[in-house]
Design a protein around this motif. Structure first.
Motif, PDB file in Angstrom:
ATOM      1  N   LYS A  35      23.836  58.917  48.716  1.00 25.01           N
ATOM      2  CA  LYS A  35      22.497  59.358  49.200  1.00 25.01           C
ATOM      3  C   LYS A  35      21.753  58.501  50.064  1.00 25.01           C
ATOM      4  O   LYS A  35      20.572  58.376  50.392  1.00 25.01           O
ATOM      5  CB  LYS A  35      21.535  59.121  47.729  1.00 25.01           C
ATOM      6  N   MET A  36      22.448  57.494  50.640  1.00 21.56           N
ATOM      7  CA  MET A  36      22.093  56.642  51.910  1.00 21.56           C
ATOM      8  C   MET A  36      23.118  56.530  52.930  1.00 21.56           C
ATOM      9  O   MET A  36      24.234  57.009  52.683  1.00 21.56           O
ATOM     10  CB  MET A  36      21.326  55.363  51.381  1.00 21.56           C
ATOM     11  N   PRO A  37      22.889  55.964  54.264  1.00 25.32           N
ATOM     12  CA  PRO A  37      24.033  55.707  55.010  1.00 25.32           C
ATOM     13  C   PRO A  37      25.068  54.759  54.433  1.00 25.32           C
ATOM     14  O   PRO A  37      24.853  54.139  53.586  1.00 25.32           O
ATOM     15  CB  PRO A  37      23.278  54.979  56.086  1.00 25.32           C
ATOM     16  N   ARG A  38      26.210  55.114  54.708  1.00 26.87           N
ATOM     17  CA  ARG A  38      27.449  54.403  54.352  1.00 26.87           C
ATOM     18  C   ARG A  38      27.397  52.885  54.649  1.00 26.87           C
ATOM     19  O   ARG A  38      27.112  52.525  55.871  1.00 26.87           O
ATOM     20  CB  ARG A  38      28.654  55.113  54.884  1.00 26.87           C
ATOM     21  N   PRO A  39      27.734  52.106  54.057  1.00 24.33           N
ATOM     22  CA  PRO A  39      27.959  50.698  54.308  1.00 24.33           C
ATOM     23  C   PRO A  39      29.174  50.610  55.079  1.00 24.33           C
ATOM     24  O   PRO A  39      30.013  51.156  55.035  1.00 24.33           O
ATOM     25  CB  PRO A  39      27.804  49.779  53.021  1.00 24.33           C
ATOM     26  N   VAL A  40      29.260  49.404  55.835  1.00 23.36           N
ATOM     27  CA  VAL A  40      30.325  48.828  56.536  1.00 23.36           C
ATOM     28  C   VAL A  40      30.957  47.642  55.568  1.00 23.36           C
ATOM     29  O   VAL A  40      30.224  46.788  54.949  1.00 23.36           O
ATOM     30  CB  VAL A  40      29.934  48.197  57.605  1.00 23.36           C
ATOM     31  N   LYS A  41      32.247  47.632  55.384  1.00 27.42           N
ATOM     32  CA  LYS A  41      32.964  46.900  54.598  1.00 27.42           C
ATOM     33  C   LYS A  41      33.807  45.881  55.389  1.00 27.42           C
ATOM     34  O   LYS A  41      34.215  46.142  56.531  1.00 27.42           O
ATOM     35  CB  LYS A  41      33.956  47.509  53.743  1.00 27.42           C
ATOM     36  N   LEU A  42      33.335  44.439  55.224  1.00 29.41           N
ATOM     37  CA  LEU A  42      33.905  43.472  55.906  1.00 29.41           C
ATOM     38  C   LEU A  42      34.762  42.675  54.943  1.00 29.41           C
ATOM     39  O   LEU A  42      34.116  41.648  54.424  1.00 29.41           O
ATOM     40  CB  LEU A  42      32.871  42.749  57.005  1.00 29.41           C
ATOM     41  N   GLY A  43      35.995  42.908  54.706  1.00 30.41           N
ATOM     42  CA  GLY A  43      36.661  42.128  53.622  1.00 30.41           C
ATOM     43  C   GLY A  43      36.065  42.366  52.426  1.00 30.41           C
ATOM     44  O   GLY A  43      35.966  43.594  51.923  1.00 30.41           O
ATOM     45  N   VAL A  44      35.408  41.444  51.657  1.00 32.43           N
ATOM     46  CA  VAL A  44      34.595  41.442  50.287  1.00 32.43           C
ATOM     47  C   VAL A  44      33.183  41.811  50.501  1.00 32.43           C
ATOM     48  O   VAL A  44      32.409  41.752  49.563  1.00 32.43           O
ATOM     49  CB  VAL A  44      34.704  40.218  49.531  1.00 32.43           C
ATOM     50  N   LEU A  45      32.599  41.677  51.960  1.00 29.15           N
ATOM     51  CA  LEU A  45      31.184  41.684  51.983  1.00 29.15           C
ATOM     52  C   LEU A  45      30.994  43.311  52.393  1.00 29.15           C
ATOM     53  O   LEU A  45      31.701  44.012  53.180  1.00 29.15           O
ATOM     54  CB  LEU A  45      30.895  41.123  53.354  1.00 29.15           C
TER      55      LEU A  45
END
Length: 67
Positions: A35-45
């Protein structure tokens, strides 16, 4: 939505929750439900692009469509 660029910042869930005026759990729920913009995954972040988030809020927080 715009692409990430050199002026774009990546925001933590804490910063996103502050901008939206909700809890971190709500941010994760909205993201998990698409329901919101997709996050960016940086390893575990997990981070959100500030420009995409701002555009989404300015558009009235519509549910993103996948093309």
């Amino acid at each position: 939505m715009s692409k990430s660029g050199p002026t774009s910042k990546l925001l933590s869930v804490t910063k996103v929750a502050e901008r939206l005026g909700c809890s971190e759990r709500t941010v994760y729920r909205l993201a998990g439900d698409g329901k919101m913009p997709r996050p960016v995954k940086l390893g575990v972040l997990t981070r959100w692009d500030s420009e995409n988030l701002d555009e989404w809020v300015q558009a009235g927080c519509p549910t993103p469509t996948t093309a």
